[in-house]
Design an enzyme around this catalytic site. Structure first.
Site, PDB file in Angstrom:
ATOM      1  CG  HIS A  90      -1.844  -1.179   1.285  1.00  0.00           C
ATOM      2  ND1 HIS A  90      -2.648  -1.619   0.261  1.00  0.00           N
ATOM      3  CD2 HIS A  90      -1.980  -2.084   2.298  1.00  0.00           C
ATOM      4  CE1 HIS A  90      -3.259  -2.736   0.639  1.00  0.00           C
ATOM      5  NE2 HIS A  90      -2.867  -3.054   1.861  1.00  0.00           N
TER       6      HIS A  90
ATOM      7  CG  ASP B 280      -5.105  -6.278   0.045  1.00  0.00           C
ATOM      8  OD1 ASP B 280      -5.155  -7.212   0.862  1.00  0.00           O
ATOM      9  OD2 ASP B 280      -5.059  -5.087   0.414  1.00  0.00           O
TER      10      ASP B 280
HETATM   11  C1  NGQ Z   1      -5.243  -7.946   6.263  1.00  0.00           C
HETATM   12  N1  NGQ Z   1      -5.956  -6.075   4.921  1.00  0.00           N
HETATM   13  O1  NGQ Z   1      -4.255  -8.323   6.883  1.00  0.00           O
HETATM   14  O2  NGQ Z   1      -5.997  -8.714   5.644  1.00  0.00           O
HETATM   15  C2  NGQ Z   1      -5.531  -6.471   6.226  1.00  0.00           C
HETATM   16  C3  NGQ Z   1      -6.558  -6.141   7.251  1.00  0.00           C
HETATM   17  C4  NGQ Z   1      -5.278  -5.176   9.146  1.00  0.00           C
HETATM   18  C5  NGQ Z   1      -5.644  -4.843   4.492  1.00  0.00           C
HETATM   19  N2  NGQ Z   1      -4.896  -4.086   5.229  1.00  0.00           N
HETATM   20  C6  NGQ Z   1      -6.088  -6.332   8.646  1.00  0.00           C
HETATM   21  N3  NGQ Z   1      -6.110  -4.406   3.344  1.00  0.00           N
HETATM   22  O3  NGQ Z   1      -4.686  -4.443   8.372  1.00  0.00           O
HETATM   23  O4  NGQ Z   1      -5.218  -5.020  10.350  1.00  0.00           O
HETATM   24 ZN    ZN Z   2      -3.042  -7.024   2.815  1.00  0.00          ZN
END
Ligand code: NGQ
Ligand code: ZN
Length: 452
Positions: A268, A319
């Site tokens: 990101h 993602d």
């Molecule tokens: C994840 N996803 O690890 O799947 C994360 C969400 C977080 C994104 N950041 C969980 N898009 O970041 O705490």
């Molecule tokens: Zn992620």
């Protein structure tokens, strides 16, 4: 040796016509241009190198489209995350296997031939380690073997719920390890991929908010020369929390303290100051952009024009897998720039006027780096990972060379993909995975039980 012949192909040196590739042991062992096909050659239309998908949480494919309703009055990334935690709460190893296989099949259909699986769902439903610490890694490796996709497995280290040692939340219990157990998990992950012909391993501290600086220093070396991936600066709240914790921003802190270099992929990296933008570009690290998910989650817009202008390396990832399509990821990246700049063709340059070509070249080079691959594109020694555009697709009629890419990226997408080969072996035909029916049936069965 098998031979593939294409009317036209995008090589690292540029477009070439009448291209013949010899494939031995999955790799390109011969390459000739301007030649006739041999009588036994497989003949194709437009050959592109398969794209690396540098960031996936495969299991999230199973909840795609299920969070597109307003729950909280203030629906945002964090309320989405609560729903995502509820979904993963009940996933068994069999579910992870079935959903990952479906996601990987769709990646191959969508133009991706290698995936960086950022894998954090390690433990059982209660949060206890499975008897085999690598149980879930085994499921992901099995899904990769079944579909044929190249796998870069990135076991994730997760320790705390926020900066400064905030205890993990109940919904995070399946992710957690201490450094000792994580070292054993990395070894189990290595065993999980051992039988895959060209899989490799890295490590992934989840995010600066989920690890301590001490743990980060201890686990990064476990990559042992492989890639190191970390989520960074995706949400403004994360930037604010980081500033409150240490007085510096996440990417700023990583650049100062973590030895970020070309082995790193910052996923990101949405919210950057001008100094962070040039600093990240100069580090050689790859910005792992996930434009469709970033739009879906309301993350913000990455400063791509300044970053690419500073010669920063970038790659794309799917993602959350809410939609899996390489062309659409590249398009979404450019469109966010157009919408904020109120201009067109923002990411092309005077030297590279085709926006599609610039995006593809960047994603190929950065993707190979982020997934620890020595080769970029179709060249001698590279894996024969090939995506064929169907020149008969109506979005491509009358186009040649870079105009084919622009047509694919801006005017169609996965629809224009014909066949896909991985390591020289056919894995998709008419845009559909050769085993789509069986993989889809297993996915359907898992989802019907999960959503009942
Ligand atoms: C994840 N996803 O690890 O799947 C994360 C969400 C977080 C994104 N950041 C969980 N898009 O970041 O705490
Ligand atoms: Zn992620």
């Amino acid at each position: 040796m098998s031979k593939l012949w294409f009317e036209t192909a995008l090589l690292p040196s540029g477009w070439a016509g009448r291209v013949r590739l010899g494939v031995e042991d999955g790799r390109i062992s011969e390459l000739a241009t301007d030649v006739d096909p041999g009588p036994d050659d497989t003949r194709g239309g437009v050959a592109l190198p398969g794209l690396p998908n540098v960031h996936s949480h495969a299991f999230q494919r199973g909840m795609a489209g299920l969070t597109e309703y307003r729950g909280d009055a203030q629906d945002d990334f964090w309320s989405w995350r609560a729903l995502m935690y509820r979904f993963l709460d009940r996933l068994t190893p069999d579910d992870v296997h079935a959903i990952s296989a479906q996601a990987f099949a769709e990646m191959l259909e969508g133009g991706f031939t290698r995936v960086g699986e950022f894998h954090y769902l390690h433990h059982d439903l209660a949060g206890a380690a499975y008897a085999n610490l690598g149980e879930m890694a085994d499921q992901i490796a099995a899904a990769a073997a079944e579909t044929g996709i190249g796998l870069t497995l990135l076991p994730v280290y997760y320790r705390q719920s926020n900066f400064g040692g905030a205890p993990a939340l109940p919904g995070q219990r399946r992710f957690l390890n201490d450094p000792d157990r994580f070292a054993r998990l990395v070894e189990a992950s290595r065993r999980a991929i051992a039988a895959l012909p060209d899989a490799n391993l890295g490590v992934a501290p989840h995010s600066l908010r989920a690890v301590t600086p001490q743990d980060l220093a201890q686990i990064a070396p476990l990559a042992a020369g492989g890639p190191i991936h970390i989520h960074a600066a995706e949400q403004t709240k994360e930037v604010d929390d980081c500033l409150a914790w240490c007085g510096r921003r996440p990417v700023e802190w990583l650049l100062d303290e973590a030895g970020v270099d070309a082995r790193w992929c910052l996923v990101h990296a949405t919210h950057l100051t001008a100094a962070e933008t040039t600093g990240l570009a100069a580090s050689g690290a790859v910005a792992g952009l996930c434009p469709i998910t970033e739009a879906n989650l309301g993350d913000g817009v990455f400063p791509a024009e300044a970053y690419l202008g500073a010669r920063g390396a970038m790659a794309v990832g799917t993602d959350s897998n809410v939609l899996i399509d390489a062309a659409q990821e590249l398009r979404a990246l450019e469109y966010a720039q157009r919408l904020t700049r109120r201009a067109r063709n923002v990411l092309s340059t005077p030297d590279q006027t085709s926006t599609g070509r610039r995006l593809l070249d960047a994603a190929l080079a950065g993707g190979a780096r982020a997934l620890g691959q020595a080769h970029t594109g179709l060249e001698l020694g590279a894996s024969a990972d090939i995506v064929e555009l169907n020149p008969d697709d109506l979005s491509l009629v009358g186009r040649s060379n870079d105009k084919l890419l622009d047509g694919w990226i801006f005017a169609s997408g996965a629809r224009a993909i014909g066949r896909v080969w991985r390591r020289g072996k056919l894995v998709a035909l008419h845009g559909r995975h050769v085993d789509a029916e069986r993989i889809g049936a297993a996915y359907r069965q898992a989802l019907e039980r999960l959503l009942a």
